[in-house]
Design a protein around this motif. Structure first.
Motif, PDB file in Angstrom:
ATOM      1  N   VAL A 255       0.777  -1.249   0.096  1.00  0.00           N
ATOM      2  CA  VAL A 255      -0.267  -0.128   0.133  1.00  0.00           C
ATOM      3  C   VAL A 255       0.922   1.226  -0.019  1.00  0.00           C
ATOM      4  N   GLY A 256       1.943   1.239   0.767  1.00  0.00           N
ATOM      5  CA  GLY A 256       2.923   2.211   0.993  1.00  0.00           C
ATOM      6  C   GLY A 256       3.717   2.634  -0.509  1.00  0.00           C
ATOM      7  N   GLY A 257       4.139   1.573  -1.072  1.00  0.00           N
ATOM      8  CA  GLY A 257       4.756   1.538  -2.390  1.00  0.00           C
ATOM      9  C   GLY A 257       3.576   2.136  -3.562  1.00  0.00           C
ATOM     10  N   SER A 258       2.239   1.802  -3.510  1.00  0.00           N
ATOM     11  CA  SER A 258       1.437   2.268  -4.519  1.00  0.00           C
ATOM     12  C   SER A 258       1.205   3.827  -4.199  1.00  0.00           C
ATOM     13  N   ALA A 259       0.916   4.186  -3.031  1.00  0.00           N
ATOM     14  CA  ALA A 259       0.775   5.471  -2.691  1.00  0.00           C
ATOM     15  C   ALA A 259       1.999   6.466  -3.139  1.00  0.00           C
ATOM     16  N   LEU A 260       3.216   5.919  -2.939  1.00  0.00           N
ATOM     17  CA  LEU A 260       4.405   6.548  -3.535  1.00  0.00           C
ATOM     18  C   LEU A 260       4.351   6.642  -4.855  1.00  0.00           C
ATOM     19  N   ILE A 261       3.893   5.606  -5.558  1.00  0.00           N
ATOM     20  CA  ILE A 261       4.161   5.333  -7.032  1.00  0.00           C
ATOM     21  C   ILE A 261       2.711   6.592  -7.504  1.00  0.00           C
TER      22      ILE A 261
ATOM     23  N   ALA B  63       1.799   9.212  -6.094  1.00  0.00           N
ATOM     24  CA  ALA B  63       1.824  10.453  -5.817  1.00  0.00           C
ATOM     25  C   ALA B  63       2.968  10.940  -6.637  1.00  0.00           C
ATOM     26  N   GLY B  64       3.678  10.318  -7.404  1.00  0.00           N
ATOM     27  CA  GLY B  64       4.757  10.496  -8.395  1.00  0.00           C
ATOM     28  C   GLY B  64       6.069  10.671  -7.827  1.00  0.00           C
ATOM     29  N   MET B  65       6.288  10.289  -6.487  1.00  0.00           N
ATOM     30  CA  MET B  65       7.594  10.441  -5.735  1.00  0.00           C
ATOM     31  C   MET B  65       8.530   9.272  -6.228  1.00  0.00           C
TER      32      MET B  65
END
Length: 86
Positions: free
Chosen positions: A74-80, A82-84
């Protein structure tokens, strides 16, 4: 006294422990191992075969190892998202 087969219970416990050990380091392997452990443990408990304690230990280890795996996904998906991460 008849010996009951405990193969699935042992497999559930071993894969659950492996998933727990790898849950801190590698993101994909613990998820797969935990799902396998969960399935084997539940089948072993439902069929009434021997090794009920080992099957329960496998189910508990797999549930505990699924928590960090889900957080990483979930954290990796949120970072991807958000474009980070590119």
């Amino acid at each position: 006294m008849e010996k009951k087969p405990i193969g699935m219970a042992v497999a559930s416990m071993v894969t659950g422990i492996c998933a727990l050990v790898f849950s801190c380091c590698i993101p994909v392997i613990p998820f797969l191992l935990a799902v396998i452990s969960l399935i084997l443990g539940i089948i072993s408990i439902k069929t009434g075969r021997g090794g009920k304690g080992m099957a329960i230990a496998g189910v508990v280890c797999s549930i505990i190892s699924l928590i960090p795996a889900i957080i990483v996904v979930v954290g990796g998906s949120a970072l991807i998202g958000a474009g980070m991460l590119s």
